[in-house]
Structures are given as C-alpha cells and as structure tokens.
Design a protein around this motif. Structure first.
Motif, short mmCIF file in Angstrom:
data_model
loop_
_atom_site.label_atom_id
_atom_site.label_comp_id
_atom_site.label_asym_id
_atom_site.label_seq_id
_atom_site.Cartn_x
_atom_site.Cartn_y
_atom_site.Cartn_z
N ILE A 145 0.84 -1.21 0.00
CA ILE A 145 0.00 0.00 0.00
C ILE A 145 0.87 1.25 0.00
CG2 ILE A 145 -1.64 1.35 1.37
CD1 ILE A 145 -2.92 -1.31 2.24
N VAL A 146 1.86 1.30 0.87
CA VAL A 146 2.74 2.48 0.93
C VAL A 146 3.56 2.60 -0.35
CG1 VAL A 146 4.71 3.51 2.11
CG2 VAL A 146 2.82 2.55 3.44
N GLY A 147 4.02 1.46 -0.88
CA GLY A 147 4.77 1.49 -2.13
C GLY A 147 3.96 2.09 -3.26
N TRP A 148 2.66 1.75 -3.31
CA TRP A 148 1.79 2.32 -4.34
C TRP A 148 1.60 3.82 -4.12
CZ3 TRP A 148 -0.44 1.08 -8.85
CH2 TRP A 148 -1.46 1.93 -9.32
N MET A 149 1.34 4.20 -2.88
CA MET A 149 1.04 5.60 -2.61
C MET A 149 2.25 6.51 -2.81
SD MET A 149 -1.75 5.39 0.49
CE MET A 149 -2.30 7.07 0.19
N LEU A 150 3.43 5.96 -2.67
CA LEU A 150 4.63 6.75 -2.92
C LEU A 150 5.09 6.66 -4.37
CD1 LEU A 150 6.73 6.08 0.30
CD2 LEU A 150 5.41 8.13 -0.28
N GLY A 151 4.44 5.77 -5.14
CA GLY A 151 4.76 5.64 -6.56
C GLY A 151 3.67 6.26 -7.40
N VAL A 152 2.91 5.41 -8.11
CA VAL A 152 1.82 5.90 -8.96
C VAL A 152 0.82 6.74 -8.17
CG1 VAL A 152 -0.08 5.20 -10.46
CG2 VAL A 152 2.07 3.92 -10.50
N GLY A 153 0.55 6.31 -6.94
CA GLY A 153 -0.45 7.02 -6.13
C GLY A 153 -0.01 8.34 -5.57
N SER A 154 1.23 8.74 -5.82
CA SER A 154 1.73 9.98 -5.24
C SER A 154 1.01 11.22 -5.80
CB SER A 154 3.24 10.12 -5.47
OG SER A 154 3.54 10.17 -6.85
N VAL A 155 0.22 11.02 -6.86
CA VAL A 155 -0.60 12.13 -7.36
C VAL A 155 -1.62 12.58 -6.31
CG1 VAL A 155 -0.35 11.50 -9.79
CG2 VAL A 155 -2.22 10.52 -8.45
N CYS A 156 -1.84 11.74 -5.30
CA CYS A 156 -2.79 12.09 -4.24
C CYS A 156 -2.18 13.01 -3.19
CB CYS A 156 -3.30 10.82 -3.56
SG CYS A 156 -4.33 9.77 -4.60
N ARG A 157 -0.90 13.27 -3.28
CA ARG A 157 -0.25 14.14 -2.31
C ARG A 157 -0.92 15.52 -2.33
NH1 ARG A 157 4.86 13.54 -0.14
NH2 ARG A 157 5.36 11.94 -1.71
N GLY A 158 -1.19 16.04 -1.15
CA GLY A 158 -1.80 17.36 -1.05
C GLY A 158 -3.33 17.36 -1.14
N SER A 159 -3.96 16.17 -1.12
CA SER A 159 -5.42 16.08 -1.20
C SER A 159 -6.08 16.58 0.08
CB SER A 159 -5.85 14.63 -1.45
OG SER A 159 -5.44 14.17 -2.70
N ARG A 160 -7.37 16.87 -0.04
CA ARG A 160 -8.20 17.20 1.11
C ARG A 160 -9.30 16.14 1.23
NH1 ARG A 160 -8.36 22.45 3.27
NH2 ARG A 160 -6.31 23.43 3.03
N LEU A 161 -9.68 15.81 2.47
CA LEU A 161 -10.72 14.83 2.73
C LEU A 161 -11.92 15.49 3.41
CD1 LEU A 161 -8.72 11.72 4.05
CD2 LEU A 161 -9.27 12.36 1.69
N VAL A 162 -13.11 15.14 2.94
CA VAL A 162 -14.36 15.62 3.53
C VAL A 162 -15.15 14.41 4.03
CG1 VAL A 162 -16.57 16.76 3.07
CG2 VAL A 162 -14.46 17.65 2.05
N PRO A 163 -15.53 14.37 5.31
CA PRO A 163 -16.18 13.18 5.85
C PRO A 163 -17.60 12.98 5.32
CG PRO A 163 -16.13 14.94 7.48
CD PRO A 163 -15.32 15.41 6.32
N THR A 164 -17.97 11.72 5.15
CA THR A 164 -19.33 11.33 4.81
C THR A 164 -19.52 9.91 5.35
OG1 THR A 164 -20.94 11.09 3.01
CG2 THR A 164 -18.66 10.47 2.52
N VAL A 165 -20.60 9.25 5.00
CA VAL A 165 -20.81 7.86 5.39
C VAL A 165 -21.30 7.09 4.17
CG1 VAL A 165 -21.25 8.20 7.85
CG2 VAL A 165 -23.13 8.46 6.23
N ALA A 166 -20.92 5.82 4.09
CA ALA A 166 -21.34 4.96 2.99
C ALA A 166 -21.37 3.53 3.48
CB ALA A 166 -20.37 5.08 1.81
N ASN A 167 -22.39 2.80 3.08
CA ASN A 167 -22.47 1.38 3.41
C ASN A 167 -22.34 1.11 4.90
OD1 ASN A 167 -21.34 1.57 0.46
ND2 ASN A 167 -22.36 -0.42 0.63
N GLY A 168 -22.89 2.00 5.71
CA GLY A 168 -22.91 1.79 7.15
C GLY A 168 -21.59 2.05 7.85
N VAL A 169 -20.61 2.61 7.14
CA VAL A 169 -19.28 2.82 7.72
C VAL A 169 -18.77 4.22 7.39
CG1 VAL A 169 -18.71 0.35 7.64
CG2 VAL A 169 -18.13 1.84 5.69
N PRO A 170 -17.71 4.66 8.06
CA PRO A 170 -17.14 5.98 7.74
C PRO A 170 -16.58 6.01 6.32
CG PRO A 170 -16.35 5.19 9.87
CD PRO A 170 -17.04 4.04 9.23
#
Length: 334
Positions: free
Chosen positions: A248-273
């Motif tokens: 997971i970390v290898g992906w996020m630091l590789g291809v997934g690094s485009v997510c760096r600097g994102s913002r998260l807004v809370p919601t609920v889905a399928n009975g979970v956070p």
C-alpha cells in the motif's frame, strides 16, 4: 383498492416504503443506481396494477413481491457485481498495473440515507448497517437470485418463513431449504467482523482524525501506524488491489503519489465511515473530486480502503460539494 382510496393516498403509501425498498434492491443488485431504477420500476408496476391489489396482504408485502420480481428479472439479464478481491488475488506493488473493467462489473457504494430507515431499534439498526457493508453485499452476489431474496428477507428484514413463502409463491419447506443453502454458501465467503461504527466511539473518532491528518499530510509512517497488518486497498473501476503495509505504501509513494496534497471531507457509505477525496488542481485554484474512500474499521485499525474513482457518479449521489476552494471550503455546483 383497499384503503388506498385516492391518488394522494396511493402516492403517500408508495413513497412511505421507498427507502426500505431501495435498501432491499441494493442488497439484491449490488448497485446504487440499479437499485433506484428497480424501485422506480416497482412503483410504476404498482401504479399500473393497483386495481388488482385486493388487500389480502399488506401494501408493503405486495410491493416487496413486485420488487423481488423486478430484481430477479434484472439479475437474470446481467452479471453479478463484484469487488476487485472477488476477481483476482492481491498484486505485489512491483507488478501493479491499472486495468479498467466495465462499470457493470463493480459493486457500488451507497449513501446510508438512501437505504437505511431513519428510526430503528438499536439492535435492528446494527443488523441493517452490517447488511449493507461492501464485503457482505459482495458475498450476497454469490447466491442465486431466489436464495438471495430468501436470505435477505429472513435474516436481514426478519420476515417469517410463511411470509416469504407467500411472497415467492412457494412453500415454507422450500423457503427453509433455500435459506439453509444460502447460509452454507455465505459461510464460505462471509466477511470478517468489522468494528461497530454507529455511533463512533471516542477511540474511533480519534482514529479517523489521525487518518485524515496522515492522508492530507501524506505521512506514510503515520498512515501505516493506523492500518491493520493485512489491510487492503482497492480502486474500482480498476481490478488492481493491494494488501499489506509495504504494498500500500509502495503504491502511494509511486503511482499514487498524485494524491499528495489532497483534502478529505467526511461522509458515510455502506454503514461505515467514508471520505470524499479532493485532488489539488494543477492551476492551484482549489481542489477537484478524485475518489470516494470507503473505510473498514477492524480491530481498532483501518482494515480496508476502497477508493471509488468514478467521481462523476459518486459525488452527486452522495450530495458532496462539486469542488473545494483554495482554502478547502465547499463549492457547490451552480
């Protein structure tokens, strides 16, 4: 037409059951949008045949009969929905490739407010939430349509065997047999227990607060500390899924690094956070929709992260802001 004497009475009677029928159809079909289509079809069929409704069963039972027939027809005409982990094994990050599959392949997330009754006994509410978890709905997709209907009606909605037999035009013995077979199949695929998350306790609230801080700060050490040792990560519409801290970390630091600097807004889905992830725009003028992240909490940690990337579908469904401004404030569509 029983006590549904006027058009207004009929409209109110049908609408009163829309949310619970949507929940039933979602469990049957594994798709938020198909569930809404199925319920709308149910309402249209009910309108057209109301003169044949003699009141020998309740309006609710009659609507469930129609909805079941609609769902079975839809299931017989198409493929079952799945999660990436239902189709392939986990991929080592070194071999990871993004292979998209058609949208009809994937199990879809659903907003709690579309499928869960607003007022329930706490024990009933726990069963309802558990039965819309992604892993549970995915397991249901391995059941034949009639077995699926029997299990949902008996185990989730607590209908009596005789009531289900009447709805399906079959015998109590047949219902009990179908339920036994459905339970056996589900036992082989049933997901592990997840932490109860309604309401979130203090420890869970702190876990989610730390998750947001780690993700927005792109602090992989802090994020890893929050993940279960065998945590999973998936990204529909791609069939790739990853398991374990290193992948997971290898992906996020590789291809997934485009997510760096994102913002998260809370919601609920399928009975979970869940969180709406907004990606920083290339022009620096705020943030744009990127993914709907559905979390599974297990053993006091994050056990699963499902990133649903088709934001053109999910953000409007969940009534999420169309964008965030440079300061992270919501920007609604005009």
């Amino acid at each position: 037409m029983s006590d549904l004497a006027t058009t207004q009475d009929l409209d109110a009677g049908l609408e009163r059951h829309r949310r619970e029928l949507t929940g039933y159809c979602y469990r049957m079909l594994g798709s938020s949008f198909e569930a809404e289509d199925a319920v709308q079809d149910t309402m249209v069929r009910a309108w057209r045949s109301i003169d044949r409704f003699e009141g020998r069963s309740s309006l609710r039972s009659w609507l469930y009969r129609i909805a079941t027939n609609v769902c079975v027809d839809m299931l017989n005409a198409g493929n079952k929905r799945a999660r990436p982990m239902d189709l392939t094994g986990p991929t080592p990050v070194a071999q990871a490739q993004l292979n998209a599959r058609p949208e009809v392949t994937w199990l879809e997330p659903v907003p709690d407010g579309r499928v869960l009754p607003s007022v329930l006994d706490p024990a009933e509410a726990a069963v309802e939430r558990e039965s819309i978890r992604l892993a549970f709905v995915a397991a249901l997709q391995h059941l034949p349509p009639k077995q699926r209907a029997v299990l949902i009606l008996r185990e989730v909605l607590a209908w009596k065997a005789a009531e289900v037999a009447e709805l399906l035009d079959t015998t109590v013995a047949s219902v009990n047999s179908a339920l036994q077979r459905a339970r056996a199949t589900l036992a082989e695929r049933r997901p592990g227990e997840a932490d109860a998350a309604d309401p979130l306790d203090e420890q869970q609230q702190e876990l989610l607060k730390r998750y947001v801080a780690a993700f927005e700060g792109y602090d992989m050490k802090a994020l890893t500390a929050l993940l279960h040792e065998d945590a999973t990560m998936s990204m529909p519409p791609y069939d790739l899924w990853l398991q374990g801290h290193g992948n997971i970390v290898g992906w996020m630091l590789g291809v997934g690094s485009v997510c760096r600097g994102s913002r998260l807004v809370p919601t609920v889905a399928n009975g979970v956070p869940a969180f709406a992830q907004y990606h920083r725009r290339t022009d620096g003028e705020g943030y744009e929709p990127w993914a709907l992240i559905v979390l599974e909490l297990r053993g006091g940690a994050v056990g699963g992260m499902d990133f649903f990337l088709d934001t053109g579908r999910w953000f409007p469904l969940f009534d999420l802001p169309a964008a965030l401004g440079p300061d992270g404030s919501p920007v609604r569509a005009r």
